[in-house]
Design a protein around this motif. Structure first.
Motif, PDB file in Angstrom:
ATOM      1  N   GLN A  87     -12.640 -10.046  -0.774  1.00 18.29           N
ATOM      2  CA  GLN A  87     -13.611  -9.158  -1.427  1.00 18.29           C
ATOM      3  C   GLN A  87     -15.021  -9.741  -1.368  1.00 18.29           C
ATOM      4  OE1 GLN A  87     -12.789  -6.199  -2.763  1.00 18.29           O
ATOM      5  NE2 GLN A  87     -10.679  -6.527  -2.119  1.00 18.29           N
TER       6      GLN A  87
ATOM      7  N   ARG B  57      -8.464  -0.655   0.548  1.00 17.11           N
ATOM      8  CA  ARG B  57      -7.989  -1.628  -0.441  1.00 17.11           C
ATOM      9  C   ARG B  57      -6.470  -1.549  -0.561  1.00 17.11           C
ATOM     10  NH1 ARG B  57     -11.241  -3.712  -4.667  1.00 17.11           N
ATOM     11  NH2 ARG B  57     -13.433  -3.338  -4.272  1.00 17.11           N
TER      12      ARG B  57
ATOM     13  N   LYS C 284       0.852  -1.197   0.000  1.00 20.64           N
ATOM     14  CA  LYS C 284       0.000   0.000   0.000  1.00 20.64           C
ATOM     15  C   LYS C 284       0.885   1.244   0.000  1.00 20.64           C
ATOM     16  CE  LYS C 284      -3.871   2.339   0.528  1.00 20.64           C
ATOM     17  NZ  LYS C 284      -4.916   2.317  -0.521  1.00 20.64           N
TER      18      LYS C 284
ATOM     19  N   ILE D 107      -6.789  -3.134   5.890  1.00 21.92           N
ATOM     20  CA  ILE D 107      -6.864  -3.874   4.614  1.00 21.92           C
ATOM     21  C   ILE D 107      -7.485  -5.250   4.842  1.00 21.92           C
ATOM     22  CG2 ILE D 107      -5.478  -5.027   2.838  1.00 21.92           C
ATOM     23  CD1 ILE D 107      -3.556  -2.622   2.977  1.00 21.92           C
TER      24      ILE D 107
ATOM     25  N   GLY E  59     -11.114  -5.097   5.178  1.00 19.22           N
ATOM     26  CA  GLY E  59     -11.829  -4.563   4.023  1.00 19.22           C
ATOM     27  C   GLY E  59     -12.166  -3.091   4.117  1.00 19.22           C
TER      28      GLY E  59
ATOM     29  N   ARG F 226      -3.530  -9.937  -1.589  1.00 14.20           N
ATOM     30  CA  ARG F 226      -4.842 -10.559  -1.473  1.00 14.20           C
ATOM     31  C   ARG F 226      -5.073 -11.038  -0.044  1.00 14.20           C
ATOM     32  NH1 ARG F 226      -6.310 -15.563  -5.313  1.00 14.20           N
ATOM     33  NH2 ARG F 226      -4.635 -16.524  -4.126  1.00 14.20           N
TER      34      ARG F 226
ATOM     35  N   ASP G  49      -2.933  -1.813  -2.709  1.00 13.46           N
ATOM     36  CA  ASP G  49      -2.551  -1.616  -4.110  1.00 13.46           C
ATOM     37  C   ASP G  49      -2.251  -2.968  -4.744  1.00 13.46           C
ATOM     38  OD1 ASP G  49      -2.753   1.101  -3.724  1.00 13.46           O
ATOM     39  OD2 ASP G  49      -0.659   1.283  -3.094  1.00 13.46           O
TER      40      ASP G  49
END
Ligand SMILES: Nc1ncnc2c1ncn2[C@@H]1O[C@H](COP(=O)(O)OP(=O)(O)OP(=O)(O)O)[C@@H](O)[C@H]1O
Length: 254
Positions: free
Chosen positions: A71, A57, A14, A51, A54, A62, A59
């Motif tokens: 997600q 987000r 990020k 992150i 949630g 996962r 960059d």
């Protein structure tokens, strides 16, 4: 003991503008474990938690919860998060705040919430507006909201900050029991003594990168350190610096 991964954050990165806040950070929390996320101020712990839950987000990278992509709404239902710094809606009473979470989740967890609020000593304050709660009462309420639906993964940002010793003991017992029941707990903390005593594994961040990860005992043995605090100072390059700074501060008051 069941050790399947409940939460995995894979290669999270990020940036904010030109500043890299997280750089290729991976964290895996297995069922039945308490995992400590440690690091100096500004090292990226809260960003990583936001992150994983949630709220923001990445960059790159996962998140998976019980193998489900982060997600996916189904994965969010398996996560409970008690933040450190997000304001509560002060006009709501404690009871309304908990009902609000029930409504968001489409569940009725009021029976479990009643037990938890009783256990944490705030059951008599549930009809008071949250704005009138003390800092510690607000943290307890947030913890109840995070855990009352019994998520597979419980995530807490500095859960002991500002709690009195009795409350801290209650929260500790809750976390130990929660993990012992086969769920996963991820906790960001500056409390090295608690992390050394209670965490099965820790990840130490510095400047947004992982500088050490593993069981506290193993990290202490590998670094020839007598405590997790010494490991922390060692792997973040602050061991000598910390002593020199302490000497300078002592000199000011001599
Ligand atoms: N919204 C934002 N915009 C720009 N920079 C941000 C933002 N949020 C966090 N940062 C920066 O990201 C870095 C990591 O912050 P973060 O809050 O994740 O650290 P932390 O390890 O939780 O710190 P602390 O222990 O002090 O709570 C810091 O340099 C911070 O200034």
């Amino acid at each position: 003991m069941v050790t399947e991964a409940a939460l995995s954050a894979e290669a999270l990165s990020k940036r904010y503008g030109a500043r890299t806040v997280l750089d290729d950070v991976s964290i895996e929390v297995r069922r039945g474990r308490i995992h400590g996320l440690l690091g100096p101020n500004g090292s990226g712990k809260t960003t990583a938690l936001h992150i994983v839950t949630g709220l923001i987000r990445p960059d790159r990278g996962r998140v998976r919860v019980l193998g489900i992509d982060g997600q996916d709404k189904a994965s969010r239902e398996e996560v409970g998060f008690a933040p450190d710094d997000l304001p509560l809606p002060g006009a709501l009473t404690g009871r309304e705040f908990l009902l609000f979470h029930d409504a968001l989740r489409g569940r009725d967890d009021s029976a479990r919430a009643a037990v938890l609020t009783e256990m944490l000593g705030i059951s008599g304050d549930l009809d008071t507006p949250v704005a009138e709660y003390s800092h510690g009462m607000q943290r307890k309420l947030q913890l109840v909201a995070a855990v009352m639906h019994e998520p597979a993964v419980l995530i807490l940002d500095e859960p002991f900050r500002g709690l009195d010793p009795d409350a801290a003991r209650g929260v500790r017992r809750l976390l130990l029991a929660y993990a012992a029941g086969g769920r996963a707990v991820l906790v960001a903390t500056h409390d090295m003594l608690r992390a050394e005593r209670d965490c099965d594994e820790v990840t130490i961040l510095d400047h947004g990168a992982v500088v050490a990860a593993g069981a506290p005992d193993r990290l202490m043995a590998e670094a020839s350190c007598g405590s997790l605090e010494d490991v922390f100072l060692h792997v973040t390059g602050r061991a000598d610096d910390a002593d020199a700074r302490a000497d300078r501060i002592a000199a000011v008051f001599r």
